[in-house]
Write an enzyme that holds these catalytic residues in place. Structure first.
Site, PDB file in Angstrom:
ATOM      1  N   ASP A   1     -10.581   2.174  -2.704  1.00  0.00           N
ATOM      2  CA  ASP A   1     -10.981   2.027  -1.301  1.00  0.00           C
ATOM      3  C   ASP A   1     -12.496   2.126  -1.145  1.00  0.00           C
ATOM      4  O   ASP A   1     -13.024   1.901  -0.050  1.00  0.00           O
ATOM      5  CB  ASP A   1     -10.311   3.106  -0.441  1.00  0.00           C
ATOM      6  CG  ASP A   1      -8.871   2.755  -0.090  1.00  0.00           C
ATOM      7  OD1 ASP A   1      -8.492   1.579  -0.265  1.00  0.00           O
ATOM      8  OD2 ASP A   1      -8.133   3.644   0.351  1.00  0.00           O
TER       9      ASP A   1
ATOM     10  N   GLY B   1      -3.800   3.657  -1.599  1.00  0.00           N
ATOM     11  CA  GLY B   1      -5.041   4.259  -1.137  1.00  0.00           C
ATOM     12  C   GLY B   1      -6.182   3.822  -2.042  1.00  0.00           C
ATOM     13  O   GLY B   1      -7.058   4.603  -2.388  1.00  0.00           O
TER      14      GLY B   1
ATOM     15  N   ASP C   1       0.833  -1.202   0.000  1.00  0.00           N
ATOM     16  CA  ASP C   1       0.000   0.000   0.000  1.00  0.00           C
ATOM     17  C   ASP C   1       0.867   1.252   0.000  1.00  0.00           C
ATOM     18  O   ASP C   1       2.051   1.220   0.361  1.00  0.00           O
ATOM     19  CB  ASP C   1      -0.908  -0.012   1.234  1.00  0.00           C
ATOM     20  CG  ASP C   1      -2.207   0.758   1.020  1.00  0.00           C
ATOM     21  OD1 ASP C   1      -2.301   1.504   0.025  1.00  0.00           O
ATOM     22  OD2 ASP C   1      -3.108   0.619   1.855  1.00  0.00           O
TER      23      ASP C   1
END
Length: 731
Positions: A550, A530, A480
């Site tokens: 997300d 993200g 990430d």
């Protein structure tokens, strides 16, 4: 032959199965672009170029008084800044004397067997069954300072042509590259639409189509990543082009950092498309004897509409860009802990989640953020990749063993590029973070960014990660990155090389990912930024799937996954069933609908399964069984966009069809319920028109299903979904 040479007239023609690309070095050594489009007769298409004396358009010195010859109006293969062409340029160079005027002339060519590769950068590669060759055209600046080698990879069977540029300084002084675009295509005539994909965090890749008008239209990023805001994939099309009709041209940038894509419609009604590294944060010192390689652009042409263009990219990326074990191996259905428990967990709680997950047939349990250092919220701990055994109540090996004892695999989350100021790493090495001396840094998510342009920083983080990964049995890693890059400054580079930081950063990122993939070949790596901040073809070279957004709301995901499908294969789209009401929107959608949407991706779950009802758990069992049953059809079949979720009001429909047309799966989501509403129908695609297909025990000719369509089931609740299997009868 994929590369056809007319050496007498210096005409170079590239051919794939259905497309053709051509350029010509004219009598002055200027490399002109003459054609990109449908495959046809091999001919010198420079006859289409017209010449006129155009006021205020300069003429190169070597053409003497030939006033009809101006680079300001000619279609060029690699235009340069300061050459008398005032349109967008592919190359801008600052010489040692501070000047930036540059002209290139043809030197020669070379044909190489097979597809080229690029050191340290992703590129489409050749498989044994593919035909591929490379053409290298060499240009030199008129001041005899550097060579520009234009690389063309011709992937004949894939219908893909790739481009990259290698610049070689053969002088005794450094030059500075201020702009290096990877591709330029000039269209002499035609009125085009530009298709782009814009968005923001939790609303990525919204499809946008607009007529090209006089002037420049562009999308790009200077965020240090390809970004949630714009995607490095563009389409040019004729105005009448639809999903199944018309000419269109796709351009995908295989790069995960700053990019710029622009389309310019000039005053002579010509269109120039440029795609490459965004020059906003780029200034590269090229020392004597050194070379610079640009990232690759993959180009494709379709004369059969947008659908066929997407299929070209899907096949090429699935088969010739993704690498490793999980390029084709079935990926496990996973449960990710994040939206289920966030930071609030211990080892016992995770094992209980895994126990319930295993009982439903979920195969992989992923422990997300919060397992390391001082990390009970997102303001501390990044950079300290040491297992917090006090929080877990056990070692990582013990936790992994308990998960595996349930018959599941185990995965883990990392954010290797981030660093918290409240971390042992930052206290020891504040200079390892990207920040400008004497200036307070910009925080985002209350964190800074590690300088991945530095080998010592990467080596340290890689070592920490390996200690964790070697300490337990771990089959999955989620990589990430949760902020954009600002305060661009590297403590190790001199002032005249600070413009290299963002590109060196991406090279460092790729180096890390490549080393991880080679050290752990059986570990599935999923990219994430993200959500969809680095959903690009460059990342697919290192991770075969990317967390698409997300935003896990199934209805929001319809448009996100719709936009993604124009370039990226379904097998690349990370998608999960999450809890309802949804965290991001508060919307409720039936669990069957959440699965219908998530199945059009890698498929997994992201919720606290301990809170599910017995009925919901039985539903999940059935969903996993069905996904496995249709896995090959969904992941490797052709994908068809039957409706546009941004425009349709009643239903959104999409379809998968096997390459051999033996089966198909129609997916439907009801977008609104209307009392006493009209009937709705959809036409199927990708079937054998002469075949007979069975749907729910009834038989239909393939051409009927594609011409007349089928009526859609009547929804009885908001956002209800349907999955309809279609099977071809054996002759």
């Amino acid at each position: 032959m994929a590369i056809l040479l007319d050496t007498k007239n210096r005409v170079f023609t590239l051919q794939t199965n259905h497309s053709m690309y051509q350029m010509k070095a004219d009598r002055y050594g200027v490399l002109l672009h003459t054609l990109f489009g449908e495959k046809g007769s091999v001919f010198d298409y420079s006859y289409l170029i017209t010449y006129a004396d155009r006021g205020f358009s300069g003429n190169p010195y070597d053409v003497d008084d030939e006033r009809t010859y101006s680079l300001d109006a000619l279609p060029q293969e690699y235009p340069t800044y300061g050459s008398g062409d005032y349109r967008g340029s592919a190359l801008k160079v600052c010489y040692p004397d501070g000047t930036t005027s540059c002209e290139l002339r043809y030197v020669g060519y070379e044909v190489l067997e097979g597809k080229y590769s690029i050191p340290g950068l992703p590129a489409i590669y050749q498989m044994e069954e593919n035909k591929a060759d490379t053409l290298v055209i060499t240009l030199e600046d008129t001041r005899k300072t550097f060579y520009v080698h234009l690389y063309y990879g011709v992937m004949e069977d894939l219908d893909i042509i790739t481009r990259s540029v290698r610049i070689e300084n053969h002088s005794d002084k450094p030059v500075f590259l201020e702009n290096v675009q990877s591709t330029c295509v000039d269209y002499l005539h035609g009125e085009f639409d530009l298709h782009t994909f814009y968005g923001r965090h939790i609303k990525e890749r919204n499809y946008q189509r607009a007529p090209i008008h006089h002037g420049v239209q562009s999308v790009g990023s200077t965020r240090g990543m390809s970004s949630h805001q714009y995607n490095p994939f563009l389409i040019l099309s004729d105005k009448r082009t639809t999903e199944t009709f018309g000419n269109c041209y796709g351009f995908s940038f295989l790069y995960s950092g700053d990019f710029l894509g622009s389309a310019e419609y000039d005053t002579y009604n010509q269109t120039r498309l440029l795609l490459g590294i965004n020059p906003g944060n780029f200034n590269y010192r090229l020392d004597p004897g050194k070379t610079f390689c640009s990232p690759e652009v993959a180009m494709a042409y379709s004369g059969e509409g947008l659908e066929h263009l997407s299929h070209i990219f899907h096949r090429a990326f699935r088969n010739n860009l993704c690498r490793g074990k999980f390029k084709k191996a079935r990926r496990p259905v996973l449960l990710n802990s994040w939206e289920g428990v966030y930071f609030d967990f211990n080892g016992e709680k995770l094992v209980q989640m895994a126990r319930d997950a295993a009982s439903m047939g979920i195969e992989l349990f992923v422990m997300d953020d919060g397992w390391f250092g001082k990390r009970d919220k997102d303001v501390s701990g990044l950079g300290d990749w040491v297992v917090n055994e006090k929080k877990l109540g056990c070692t990582l090996e013990e936790l992994s063993d308990q998960i595996h004892a349930l018959g599941m695999q185990f995965g883990i989350w990392f954010e290797p590029e981030g660093i918290s100021e409240d971390s042992d790493l930052y206290r020891a090495h504040p200079d390892w973070a990207l920040q400008i001396p004497g200036k307070a840094p910009t925080r985002s998510r209350y964190q800074l960014v590690l300088d991945f342009s530095r080998q010592d920083v990467r080596d340290y983080i890689f070592g920490q990660m390996c200690q964790v990964l070697d300490s337990a049995k771990i089959e999955y890693l989620k990589w990430d990155f949760n902020r954009s890059i600002t305060d661009i400054y590297s403590a190790l580079l001199p002032a005249d090389q600070q413009g290299e930081v963002t590109h060196r950063y991406i090279l460092g990122l790729y180096d890390m990912l490549d080393k991880l993939g080679r050290r752990y070949p059986d570990m599935l790596i999923e990219g994430c930024c993200g959500g969809g901040g680095r959903f690009d073809a460059g990342m697919l070279y290192y991770s075969p799937q990317i967390w698409a957004s997300d935003n896990t709301d199934a209805i929001e995901r319809l448009s996100i996954q719709y936009g993604s499908s124009f370039c990226y294969p379904i097998s690349a789209v990370g998608s999960h069933v999450s809890q309802c009401p949804n965290e991001q929107t508060g919307r409720y959608a039936p669990i069957n609908t959440r699965a219908t949407v998530a199945m059009s991706g890698t498929f997994g779950y992201e919720l606290d399964v301990n809170h599910m009802t017995p009925v919901e758990k039985e539903v999940v069992k059935a969903q996993i069984f069905e996904f496995k049953k249709y896995y090959d059809l969904i992941q490797y079949g052709n994908y068809y966009r039957l409706t546009d979720p941004l425009k349709t009001k009643d239903y959104h429909c999409w379809q998968f069809a096997a390459e051999d047309r033996s089966e198909a799966l129609l997916c439907i989501v009801a977008l609104q319920i209307r009392p006493n509403g009209p009937g709705c129908w959809t036409r199927l695609r990708g079937l054998d028109p002469d075949g007979i297909y069975e749907i729910d025990g009834k038989e239909y000719p393939g051409d009927v299903l594609m011409r007349a369509g089928i009526p859609l089931p009547k929804a009885t609740e908001e956002y209800e979904s349907f999955r309809i299997y279609i099977r071809k009868k054996q002759a």
